[in-house]
Design an enzyme around this catalytic site. Structure first.
Site, PDB file in Angstrom:
ATOM      1  N   TYR A  43      47.668  12.678  60.056  1.00  0.00           N
ATOM      2  CA  TYR A  43      47.891  12.531  61.420  1.00  0.00           C
ATOM      3  C   TYR A  43      46.246  11.659  62.202  1.00  0.00           C
ATOM      4  CZ  TYR A  43      50.291  17.177  60.810  1.00  0.00           C
ATOM      5  OH  TYR A  43      50.802  17.713  61.036  1.00  0.00           O
ATOM      6  N   HIS A 101      52.492  17.877  52.585  1.00  0.00           N
ATOM      7  CA  HIS A 101      52.852  17.685  53.561  1.00  0.00           C
ATOM      8  C   HIS A 101      54.635  17.243  53.439  1.00  0.00           C
ATOM      9  CE1 HIS A 101      51.623  16.168  57.586  1.00  0.00           C
ATOM     10  NE2 HIS A 101      52.548  16.917  57.910  1.00  0.00           N
TER      11      HIS A 101
END
Length: 271
Positions: A43, A101
């Protein structure tokens, strides 16, 4: 449904909250009352999260910080150094929850390699808890077989009123595993839903707050994201919304398996 997970049930997603504006958005959320903050290596918000926490003036112990190891860092040579880098970037010695993730695509990295590395990160004290994200039932069961059913405390997946993932939810409930819902507001689509708006009116809240209250009533943790102070406050108010059994049943009828996050690297979904 009783919620017993160590993960605070309402959290803050930080995808897209980068730079000075991102820091301010996260700091605004902290001022509203958010303490569970979700970030990820991919991110580019780990540094923003750390800076916002520092600027808040609150002790580290007040926060529950989650980050995720990117699928590009799953190999033996990259995994643990990437976690060290995340801790350095956030500016803390330990995260509260460390997730995979995405699973490795096409077994490019052996499953056991990165799951054992995840467990090692916990053994080294770099994280209090471990979990996964975007794992279907088959991979969850592999993780349970390798690490034990009590090792993994959540699977963070896309869930919202239009994608309620009944097969995955049923399996995880049978294992006592909490799901963490990302995109819980379906990119804002819930705000225009007639049913959610009608229920929201009766409770004096927003449709988004009703959507979040529904997911929490179903036993999930939720991590909505917003930079708007008004939306942050409205979402936070979802914790005080007590939906009736009839309202929950009516919201369940909205499920239509409407998935938004489905990149080429996705595993074979169950729902």
């Amino acid at each position: 449904m009783t919620y017993t997970s160590p993960i605070p049930q309402l959290g803050l997603g930080t995808f897209g909250r980068t730079g000075d504006a991102g820091i301010q958005a996260i700091l605004s959320a902290i001022e509203v009352g958010y303490r569970h903050i979700d970030t990820a290596q991919s991110y580019d918000t780990e540094g923003c999260v750390g800076e916002a926490i520092r600027r808040s003036g609150l002790p580290r112990s007040e926060f529950f910080v989650t980050t995720k190891v990117a699928d590009t860092n799953l190999s033996k040579v990259d995994f643990l150094p990437s976690v060290e880098k995340s801790l350095e970037t956030i500016g803390i010695d330990q995260v509260d929850l460390l997730l995979i993730h995405w699973p490795s695509q096409n077994d490019a990295v052996p499953f056991d390699d990165y799951m054992l590395a995840l467990a090692e990160a916990r053994q080294r004290g770099w994280t209090r808890h471990i979990g996964v994200s975007n794992f279907p039932i088959a991979l969850l069961d592999k993780a349970f077989a390798l690490l034990g059913e009590d090792a993994v405390i959540t699977d963070q997946v896309e869930i919202h009123p239009y994608l309620q993932a009944p097969r995955l939810v049923s399996h995880c409930r049978s294992k006592g595993l909490v799901l963490t819902a990302y995109q819980p507001l379906c990119k804002g689509a819930v705000n225009d839903d007639p049913l959610l708006k009608a229920i929201a009116k009766s409770h004096g809240v927003t449709a988004a707050a009703v959507a979040l209250a529904f997911l929490m009533a179903e036993g999930h943790a939720v991590i909505p994201a917003s930079s708007s102070i008004e939306n942050l406050k409205n979402n936070f108010a979802s914790q005080d919304v007590n939906l009736t059994a009839d309202e929950i049943s009516r919201i369940r009828t909205l499920d239509r398996s409407a998935r938004h996050i489905n990149p080429a690297k996705s595993p074979r979904w169950d729902d």
